[in-house]
Structures are given as structure tokens and as C-alpha cells.
Scaffold this motif. Structure first.
Motif, PDB file in Angstrom:
ATOM      1  N   LYS A 133     -12.315  31.346 -31.770  1.00 21.83           N
ATOM      2  CA  LYS A 133     -11.185  32.193 -31.409  1.00 21.83           C
ATOM      3  C   LYS A 133     -10.760  33.035 -32.610  1.00 21.83           C
ATOM      4  O   LYS A 133     -10.733  32.549 -33.741  1.00 21.83           O
ATOM      5  N   LYS A 168      -7.823  35.887 -33.925  1.00 13.67           N
ATOM      6  CA  LYS A 168      -6.533  36.532 -33.693  1.00 13.67           C
ATOM      7  C   LYS A 168      -6.580  37.958 -34.216  1.00 13.67           C
ATOM      8  O   LYS A 168      -6.908  38.191 -35.386  1.00 13.67           O
ATOM      9  N   SER A 228     -10.518  42.382 -21.986  1.00  9.92           N
ATOM     10  CA  SER A 228     -11.473  41.275 -22.001  1.00  9.92           C
ATOM     11  C   SER A 228     -12.861  41.743 -21.572  1.00  9.92           C
ATOM     12  O   SER A 228     -13.018  42.823 -20.996  1.00  9.92           O
ATOM     13  N   LYS A 230      -5.218  36.499 -29.139  1.00 13.93           N
ATOM     14  CA  LYS A 230      -6.249  35.603 -29.632  1.00 13.93           C
ATOM     15  C   LYS A 230      -7.451  35.708 -28.687  1.00 13.93           C
ATOM     16  O   LYS A 230      -7.343  35.432 -27.490  1.00 13.93           O
ATOM     17  N   ASP A 244     -11.165  34.646 -27.435  1.00 15.64           N
ATOM     18  CA  ASP A 244     -12.127  33.549 -27.413  1.00 15.64           C
ATOM     19  C   ASP A 244     -13.514  34.158 -27.212  1.00 15.64           C
ATOM     20  O   ASP A 244     -13.850  34.635 -26.122  1.00 15.64           O
ATOM     21  N   GLU A 263     -16.274  32.939 -26.777  1.00 20.63           N
ATOM     22  CA  GLU A 263     -17.087  32.317 -25.742  1.00 20.63           C
ATOM     23  C   GLU A 263     -16.984  33.089 -24.425  1.00 20.63           C
ATOM     24  O   GLU A 263     -17.889  33.039 -23.592  1.00 20.63           O
ATOM     25  N   ASP A 264     -15.882  33.838 -24.263  1.00 26.18           N
ATOM     26  CA  ASP A 264     -15.721  34.657 -23.054  1.00 26.18           C
ATOM     27  C   ASP A 264     -16.813  35.716 -22.942  1.00 26.18           C
ATOM     28  O   ASP A 264     -17.143  36.152 -21.836  1.00 26.18           O
TER      29      ASP A 264
END
Length: 306
Positions: free
Chosen positions: A2, A4, A248, A268, A270, A272-273
Motif C-alpha cells: 500500500k 499513500k 482505481s 492509500k 493498494d 494488489e488492485d
């Protein structure tokens, strides 16, 4: 992992490099204290995007006042072979943050200016520079265009970074040059504050299956110094209402769009998304059809590891 991030929708101190750098330093320190690991600033934040200026140019003639205006613009632009670079590198190191900053760049080798995006690492200093490969419309009067070597990308401890400036993002092959490098965080500083720009940022996120950080400035006519207001006398007071956002890899808006005020979008991400989003679409993988299509980008550098 993650990460930021902070997308800074602020105004420069127009045509004043020193005061704008002081403001930039204050913003970086503020958001570094909040744990932001990556901070993004708008197109030509230093020394300001000259919206509404014509630099005294008409087809067949240029005015002395316009030439002086260009000289002022150049005088307050960033020279990456000077203490300007050292100052930004020191800031990134002291605040332990990656910085991506839109600048107008001047070089010692010629008198041309470039609309540039500089990538600065807290541990490696200046990673590289993306210079606009096609300034839009009459921007071509003040900014030269770069070539394939400017299509840079970077593998960093906070993810794979890359991106394009403003309407370069409407160039499909330029976008694809970033996707081919597997960019995970796609950075798009801009001066486009139209509501339609939101759709552009969402499309890029969906197409590239990457996070998109769209960063614009907020600027009003009254923010121009008195000596420059003649250039924008016919422009509306709300010159650039902003529109910064964070999107995203599935095209969903995480933060923003922010309009009609200065501000900072913090989120933040991630990473992995990015992997999750490629189950059903991967523009450089199972959706690529390499047996039919091939893209060659002349002189584009390999992704630089840092």
C-alpha cells in the motif's frame, strides 16, 4: 503493498520561481508528516501555466512586449543542471518522499523551453524527466517538443511509475508506450479543467489497468501579478477550476474530482488492485493480440530501476 499518495491542487506564485519553490517545500513538508510517500504537482507548477497569454504573437509578427514576457517566463523556469535540482533532491531526501513535479524547464544547451515532469526519489535524486512530446495548440510557441527518449518510466519501491502531460493523454500510442512498461501508478499533470477530463482519467485507468493520478492547479485571474493581468483581461475570473482526481484500476474514482478550490487529495493505494484488475482485461497481456498488432517506440528507454 500500500502506498499513500497526495495529489496537490494548488496555485503557484506566478512567474516567481523562488516563492513558488518555497510554497512547494511547505506543501511537501506538510503532507510528508501525514505519511504521504508520493506527491504530485500540476503541469508547469513552476513557474506557472501561462493560461490566456498570447506572448504578443500573430502569424507573421511578434511584439517586443511578447518577447519580454517570454524572457520573464524563461528566467523563472527550472534549470536541472543548477541548484534548482539540488534543492528539489534535498527536499525529497529530507522528507523521505517521491516527488513528481510539473515544471517549465530551461536548458543550458539551447534557448528553448520544455513542459516537463520531473521524477525525484528520496534516495536516488533525479530519476529522470518526461518532456512533452507534443505541446497543444499555441503552447507550441513557448514549448519545444521532445522525442521518444522522453517516454520514461521507473520501477521504484512504491511501484512502477510513469505518465504523460495533459493532452498527450489523448495520443493512443503515447499511452500504449506507458502501458507496455507495466506502469502501475500513471501520473497525469494537466491544465485541462473541463468536466470531460474526468472521463479521460477514468478511461486511462480502465484501459491501462493502473491507478491514475490526475493533477491540475486551481487558479483565478486575480492571482496573476498586476503586471501580467493585461494578458487575461478577457478571461473569466475562475481561470482554472481544477478537477484533480485519483482513479482505481477499475475506473472508479477514489478521490475527487476537486473543483473550484485549492486542496490536496490523499489516498492509500493498494497495488494488489492492479493485479486483481487484470483478471478480465490486460492491455499488454491476454488482451493484447500480439499476433496482429505490434508497437515500436523509437528511442524509448527501458524502465529504470531505482
Amino acid at each position: 503493498m500500500k502506498v499513500k499518495v497526495a495529489v496537490i491542487q494548488e496555485s503557484p506564485v506566478f512567474f516567481n520561481k523562488e516563492k513558488t519553490l518555497i510554497k512547494l517545500e511547505q506543501l511537501v513538508k506538510t503532507y510528508a508528516k501525514q505519511g504521504c510517500e508520493l506527491m504530485v504537482f500540476p503541469e508547469s507548477f513552476v513557474p506557472g501555466y501561462p493560461r490566456g497569454f498570447d506572448f504578443g504573437a500573430k502569424i507573421g509578427s511578434r511584439s517586443e512586449a511578447g518577447r519580454q514576457l517570454y524572457a520573464d517566463f524563461a528566467a523563472h523556469s527550472i534549470d536541472l543542471e543548477s541548484d534548482d535540482r539540488t534543492r528539489l533532491e534535498k527536499l525529497a531526501a529530507e522528507q523521505n518522499a517521491f516527488l513528481v513535479i510539473g515544471i517549465t524547464e530551461k536548458q543550458n544547451t539551447n534557448g528553448s523551453l520544455y513542459c516537463s515532469m520531473v521524477y525525484i526519489s528520496p534516495t536516488r535524486g533525479l530519476l529522470g524527466v518526461h518532456r512533452k512530446i507534443k505541446p497543444t495548440g499555441t503552447e507550441r510557441l513557448i514549448w519545444a517538443e521532445a522525442a521518444g527518449e522522453s517516454l520514461v518510466s521507473f520501477q521504484t519501491p512504491i511501484g512502477k511509475l510513469g505518465g504523460l502531460i495533459c493532452w498527450e493523454n489523448y495520443m493512443p500510442l503515447a499511452r500504449m508506450s506507458m502501458y507496455q512498461k507495466g506502469v502501475e501508478i500513471y501520473i497525469a499533470p494537466t491544465a485541462d479543467s473541463r468536466p470531460e477530463w474526468t472521463s479521460t482519467m477514468q478511461h486511462i485507468a480502465l484501459e491501462g489497468r493502473c491507478f491514475v493520478l490526475g493533477c491540475n492547479q486551481y487558479y483565478t485571474k486575480s492571482m496573476y501579478p498586476e503586471k501580467y493581468r493585461f494578458s487575461v483581461k478577457d478571461e473569466p475570473e475562475n481561470l482554472c477550476p481544477g478537477g484533480s482526481m485519483i482513479v482505481s484500476p477499475l475506473g472508479q474514482i477514489i478521490a475527487g474530482p476537486l473543483f473550484d478550490k485549492a486542496g490536496v487529495l490523499v489516498a492509500k493505494l493498494d497495488l494488489e488492485d492492479v493485479a486483481k484488475s487484470k483478471l478480465d482485461f490486460d492491455v499488454i497481456g491476454h488482451y493484447a493480440r500480439n499476433d496482429i498488432f505490434e508497437l515500436k517506440v523509437n528511442n524509448q528507454p527501458e524502465m529504470k530501476k531505482s
